[in-house]
Design an enzyme around this catalytic site. Structure first.
Site, PDB file in Angstrom:
ATOM      1  N   ILE A  60      23.529 -21.988  25.809  1.00 35.57           N
ATOM      2  CA  ILE A  60      24.307 -20.777  25.513  1.00 35.57           C
ATOM      3  C   ILE A  60      25.400 -21.079  24.477  1.00 35.57           C
ATOM      4  O   ILE A  60      25.714 -20.237  23.631  1.00 35.57           O
ATOM      5  CB  ILE A  60      24.918 -20.234  26.823  1.00 35.57           C
TER       6      ILE A  60
ATOM      7  N   SER B  44      30.869 -17.401  35.772  1.00 33.52           N
ATOM      8  CA  SER B  44      29.524 -17.315  36.364  1.00 33.52           C
ATOM      9  C   SER B  44      29.557 -16.393  37.576  1.00 33.52           C
ATOM     10  O   SER B  44      30.574 -16.327  38.280  1.00 33.52           O
ATOM     11  CB  SER B  44      29.078 -18.717  36.799  1.00 33.52           C
TER      12      SER B  44
ATOM     13  N   TYR C 138      30.060 -25.540  42.496  1.00 34.57           N
ATOM     14  CA  TYR C 138      30.082 -25.028  41.107  1.00 34.57           C
ATOM     15  C   TYR C 138      30.784 -23.656  41.071  1.00 34.57           C
ATOM     16  O   TYR C 138      31.669 -23.409  40.250  1.00 34.57           O
ATOM     17  CB  TYR C 138      28.633 -24.930  40.622  1.00 34.57           C
TER      18      TYR C 138
ATOM     19  N   LYS D  99      34.253 -22.549  39.168  1.00 36.85           N
ATOM     20  CA  LYS D  99      34.288 -21.402  38.248  1.00 36.85           C
ATOM     21  C   LYS D  99      35.301 -20.363  38.732  1.00 36.85           C
ATOM     22  O   LYS D  99      35.948 -19.697  37.916  1.00 36.85           O
ATOM     23  CB  LYS D  99      32.897 -20.767  38.129  1.00 36.85           C
TER      24      LYS D  99
HETATM   25  N1  NAP Z   1      22.493 -20.913  32.164  1.00 43.98           N
HETATM   26  C1  NAP Z   1      22.883 -20.008  33.049  1.00 43.98           C
HETATM   27  O1  NAP Z   1      22.065 -19.316  33.676  1.00 43.98           O
HETATM   28  C2  NAP Z   1      24.350 -19.778  33.279  1.00 43.98           C
HETATM   29  C3  NAP Z   1      24.724 -18.763  34.180  1.00 43.98           C
HETATM   30  C4  NAP Z   1      26.085 -18.526  34.404  1.00 43.98           C
HETATM   31  C5  NAP Z   1      27.023 -19.295  33.727  1.00 43.98           C
HETATM   32  N2  NAP Z   1      26.620 -20.291  32.876  1.00 43.98           N
HETATM   33  C6  NAP Z   1      27.655 -21.053  32.172  1.00 43.98           C
HETATM   34  O2  NAP Z   1      27.407 -20.989  30.777  1.00 43.98           O
HETATM   35  C7  NAP Z   1      27.872 -22.188  30.137  1.00 43.98           C
HETATM   36  C8  NAP Z   1      26.757 -22.807  29.312  1.00 43.98           C
HETATM   37  O3  NAP Z   1      25.682 -23.087  30.185  1.00 43.98           O
HETATM   38  P1  NAP Z   1      24.262 -23.631  29.685  1.00 43.98           P
HETATM   39  O4  NAP Z   1      23.286 -23.205  30.722  1.00 43.98           O
HETATM   40  O5  NAP Z   1      24.032 -23.318  28.259  1.00 43.98           O
HETATM   41  O6  NAP Z   1      24.511 -25.227  29.869  1.00 43.98           O
HETATM   42  P2  NAP Z   1      23.682 -26.463  29.269  1.00 43.98           P
HETATM   43  O7  NAP Z   1      22.272 -26.109  29.089  1.00 43.98           O
HETATM   44  O8  NAP Z   1      23.968 -27.645  30.154  1.00 43.98           O
HETATM   45  O9  NAP Z   1      24.413 -26.688  27.871  1.00 43.98           O
HETATM   46  C9  NAP Z   1      24.007 -27.706  27.026  1.00 43.98           C
HETATM   47  C10 NAP Z   1      25.198 -28.084  26.170  1.00 43.98           C
HETATM   48  O10 NAP Z   1      26.228 -28.633  27.002  1.00 43.98           O
HETATM   49  C11 NAP Z   1      26.662 -29.873  26.441  1.00 43.98           C
HETATM   50  N3  NAP Z   1      27.258 -30.670  27.491  1.00 43.98           N
HETATM   51  C12 NAP Z   1      26.837 -30.795  28.779  1.00 43.98           C
HETATM   52  N4  NAP Z   1      27.666 -31.617  29.455  1.00 43.98           N
HETATM   53  C13 NAP Z   1      28.617 -32.010  28.581  1.00 43.98           C
HETATM   54  C14 NAP Z   1      29.749 -32.874  28.679  1.00 43.98           C
HETATM   55  N5  NAP Z   1      30.050 -33.527  29.829  1.00 43.98           N
HETATM   56  N6  NAP Z   1      30.519 -33.050  27.594  1.00 43.98           N
HETATM   57  C15 NAP Z   1      30.216 -32.438  26.427  1.00 43.98           C
HETATM   58  N7  NAP Z   1      29.162 -31.621  26.277  1.00 43.98           N
HETATM   59  C16 NAP Z   1      28.372 -31.421  27.337  1.00 43.98           C
HETATM   60  C17 NAP Z   1      25.389 -30.420  25.822  1.00 43.98           C
HETATM   61  O11 NAP Z   1      25.708 -31.401  24.881  1.00 43.98           O
HETATM   62  P3  NAP Z   1      24.991 -32.882  24.933  1.00 43.98           P
HETATM   63  O12 NAP Z   1      23.546 -32.639  24.782  1.00 43.98           O
HETATM   64  O13 NAP Z   1      25.606 -33.621  23.801  1.00 43.98           O
HETATM   65  O14 NAP Z   1      25.353 -33.435  26.271  1.00 43.98           O
HETATM   66  C18 NAP Z   1      24.871 -29.152  25.158  1.00 43.98           C
HETATM   67  O15 NAP Z   1      25.604 -28.870  23.977  1.00 43.98           O
HETATM   68  C19 NAP Z   1      28.383 -23.083  31.278  1.00 43.98           C
HETATM   69  O16 NAP Z   1      29.763 -22.913  31.446  1.00 43.98           O
HETATM   70  C20 NAP Z   1      27.656 -22.544  32.505  1.00 43.98           C
HETATM   71  O17 NAP Z   1      28.355 -22.815  33.697  1.00 43.98           O
HETATM   72  C21 NAP Z   1      25.306 -20.536  32.637  1.00 43.98           C
END
Ligand code: NAP
Length: 295
Positions: A14, A141, A166, A170
């Site tokens: 995202i 979230s 989690y 949040k």
């Molecule tokens: N996906 C959903 O359904 C959902 C729903 C509700 C809320 N959210 C929220 O939306 C946000 C984005 O979620 P997402 O699903 O896109 O997550 P994701 O798939 O884990 O995001 C990937 C990104 O996060 C970076 N990352 C992960 N851990 C890191 C760390 N310790 N330090 C620096 N970079 C880090 C990765 O970089 P590297 O590859 O370099 O590690 C990559 O750029 C989060 O806050 C999540 O809680 C998501």
């Protein structure tokens, strides 16, 4: 003055889609992540979306508060030059852990989902104030609804369940977001929470298949719970980025603060417990104790 944005965890999922939306809207975007190759790929995509305002990758592990402090210093220096002021900070980093882990003695989901974005925000307030009108967007979230509302310590009492821990982290961050909006009234720095709804990303792919993430009562209903998780996280990250992009750019939000932008990219009422001032006060005490501005 040009528009500039920092998006944490902006090299995938995202966060990358949020960064691309901001680049297309004319921002020079800095994305933060751990993996340099992923960072370079993100910068290529961002520069194609906005060739006139070069993007940049900064490396930091946002699960380390020392790295957050160092990152804040690098961002502040990069935005100190006239005409380069920081106008948007999107705290997009988030993580869910099926098994309990900690970093430096602090439980990891509270660290990554709340203490890390809290610390980065507090350290960048001078830069954001200099860039005002400016905006902070904290990614929240729907999991806030399953949180234990006990904030006397980093962890609530009882056994560890990743999804609930989690959600609680949040919830802490959402309470902080609303509290910060009050604190910053009159400074020109607006504060928003953005709820992406759900999307198929590394985070959801890696965690939501494991029944150990929910409490035993919900585990009894695991096939139903799992189906609900699958359905709610089946969409593309580009759609889930819209709430963050709207919070960062929508002119209709000018002058407003302390607003939650829901999954349909429109304002929605905040989850009521996050508006409780006693909860916010407890979160503030925890944050100051476990994420001091100077390490
Ligand atoms: N996906 C959903 O359904 C959902 C729903 C509700 C809320 N959210 C929220 O939306 C946000 C984005 O979620 P997402 O699903 O896109 O997550 P994701 O798939 O884990 O995001 C990937 C990104 O996060 C970076 N990352 C992960 N851990 C890191 C760390 N310790 N330090 C620096 N970079 C880090 C990765 O970089 P590297 O590859 O370099 O590690 C990559 O750029 C989060 O806050 C999540 O809680 C998501």
């Amino acid at each position: 003055m040009g528009k500039t944005a920092v998006v944490t965890a902006g090299t995938g999922g995202i966060g990358l889609e949020t960064a691309l939306g901001l680049a297309a809207a004319g921002f020079a975007v800095t994305v933060v992540g751990r993996d340099a190759a992923r960072g370079a790929r993100a910068v290529d995509l961002l520069n194609s979306a906005n060739p006139r305002r070069p993007s940049r990758f900064l490396s930091a592990d946002l699960a380390s508060l020392d790295e957050v402090r160092s990152l804040a210093g690098r961002i502040a220096s990069a935005h100190a030059a006239p005409g380069e002021a920081l106008t948007v900070l999107v705290n997009n980093v988030g993580a869910m852990f099926p098994r309990r882990r900690d970093r430096g003695g602090v439980e990891a989901s509270f660290l990554v989902n709340h203490l890390s974005p809290y610390l980065l925000t507090e350290l960048l307030l001078p830069s954001l104030t200099a860039g005002a009108p400016s905006r902070i967007v904290n990614v929240t979230s729907g999991a806030v609804g399953v949180a234990k509302r006990a904030f006397d310590a980093v962890e609530p009492p009882g056994a560890y369940y990743g999804f609930h821990w989690y959600g609680r982290a949040k919830l802490a961050n959402l309470a902080y977001t609303l509290d910060l909006a009050e604190r910053l009234k009159g400074t020109g720095v607006q504060v928003f929470a953005a709820d992406p709804g759900g999307a198929a990303t590394d985070m959801t792919d890696g965690t939501l298949r494991d029944p150990r993430i929910v409490a035993p009562a919900l585990r009894l209903l695991w096939p139903l719970v799992r189906r609900k998780f699958e359905r709610s996280t089946s969409g593309p990250a580009s759609a889930a980025a819209r709430p963050s992009i709207a919070a960062a750019t929508d002119e209709g939000l000018a002058g407003r603060t302390g607003i939650v932008i829901g999954a349909r990219a429109h304002p929605v009422p905040p989850f009521r417990p996050a508006t409780d001032t006693r909860l916010a006060e407890a979160v503030r005490r925890l944050s100051e104790r476990h994420a001091p501005l100077a390490g």
